[in-house]
Design a protein around this motif. Structure first.
Motif, short mmCIF file in Angstrom:
data_model
loop_
_atom_site.label_atom_id
_atom_site.label_comp_id
_atom_site.label_asym_id
_atom_site.label_seq_id
_atom_site.Cartn_x
_atom_site.Cartn_y
_atom_site.Cartn_z
N LEU A 135 -33.47 -43.27 67.13
CA LEU A 135 -34.52 -42.32 66.77
C LEU A 135 -35.81 -42.65 67.51
O LEU A 135 -36.02 -43.78 67.93
CB LEU A 135 -34.80 -42.37 65.26
CG LEU A 135 -33.65 -42.12 64.30
CD1 LEU A 135 -34.09 -42.43 62.88
CD2 LEU A 135 -33.17 -40.70 64.42
N THR A 150 -42.27 -43.70 64.63
CA THR A 150 -43.49 -43.07 64.11
C THR A 150 -44.67 -44.03 64.11
O THR A 150 -45.73 -43.70 63.61
CB THR A 150 -43.29 -42.58 62.66
OG1 THR A 150 -42.86 -43.67 61.86
CG2 THR A 150 -42.29 -41.46 62.61
N SER A 183 -37.66 -37.99 64.81
CA SER A 183 -36.23 -37.83 64.53
C SER A 183 -35.48 -38.28 65.77
O SER A 183 -36.05 -38.86 66.68
CB SER A 183 -35.92 -36.37 64.20
OG SER A 183 -36.11 -35.55 65.34
N THR A 240 -34.31 -36.24 67.90
CA THR A 240 -34.53 -35.27 68.98
C THR A 240 -35.99 -35.00 69.30
O THR A 240 -36.29 -34.32 70.28
CB THR A 240 -33.88 -33.92 68.62
OG1 THR A 240 -34.45 -33.44 67.41
CG2 THR A 240 -32.38 -34.05 68.48
N TYR A 263 -40.56 -35.57 68.06
CA TYR A 263 -41.67 -36.13 67.28
C TYR A 263 -42.91 -35.28 67.54
O TYR A 263 -42.92 -34.44 68.44
CB TYR A 263 -41.94 -37.59 67.66
CG TYR A 263 -42.26 -37.78 69.12
CD1 TYR A 263 -43.58 -37.76 69.57
CD2 TYR A 263 -41.25 -37.94 70.06
CE1 TYR A 263 -43.88 -37.90 70.91
CE2 TYR A 263 -41.54 -38.09 71.40
CZ TYR A 263 -42.86 -38.07 71.83
OH TYR A 263 -43.15 -38.20 73.15
N THR A 288 -39.65 -31.82 71.62
CA THR A 288 -38.33 -31.47 71.09
C THR A 288 -37.34 -31.54 72.25
O THR A 288 -37.51 -30.84 73.26
CB THR A 288 -38.33 -30.05 70.49
OG1 THR A 288 -39.38 -29.96 69.54
CG2 THR A 288 -37.01 -29.74 69.82
#
Length: 142
Positions: free
Chosen positions: A70, A73, A98, A100, A102, A128
């Motif tokens: 992933l 964050t 995620s 795929t 952020y 994305t």
């Protein structure tokens, strides 16, 4: 006895008070028109600080994602020590990470004056599947 004939009066050189006041008024009017435009250009130039930081974070996120399942964050995971941009005009934060994508958000630092950047105070990049979407689009000059 010989009398001198008075010479005609010479014109006085210099400016009158009225002429100086008119000049000051014209300069004040021109300054009041030019200053907001000047500050707008300064703020637009300072947005490059967010653009540079976004490029660095996106590169670091791709390196992170190459080794992990992933995106992260936390900026610390990307070896980014500070949450402020290089020149300190914005603070940045990562969210919605995620596998795929952020979101990278930029908030202006009030003490630096970027909070007066009309329409461009909250900047963000949503990545994305490796494709960045910049919002608001008009604020990002690339």
């Amino acid at each position: 006895m010989c009398r001198k004939v008075p010479s005609p009066r010479r014109p006085v050189k210099g400016f009158t008070l009225v002429e100086l006041m008119i000049t000051v008024a014209i300069v004040a009017i021109l300054s009041s028109i030019a200053y907001p435009s000047f500050m707008g250009s300064i703020r637009k130039g300072r947005r490059a600080d967010a653009s540079d930081a976004a490029a660095g974070v996106m590169q670091a996120q791709e390196r992170w994602r190459a080794n992990n399942a992933l995106y992260t964050t936390t900026l610390a995971s990307l070896n980014i020590a500070s949450s402020t941009t290089g020149n300190g005009y914005y603070t940045m934060a990562l969210s919605a990470a995620s596998g795929t994508g952020y979101t990278l958000s930029f908030t202006p630092v009030a003490a630096k004056g970027q909070n007066h950047d009309t329409g461009c105070t909250a900047l963000s990049v949503t990545v994305t599947s490796g494709n960045p979407a910049y919002a608001p689009a008009a604020c990002w000059s690339r």
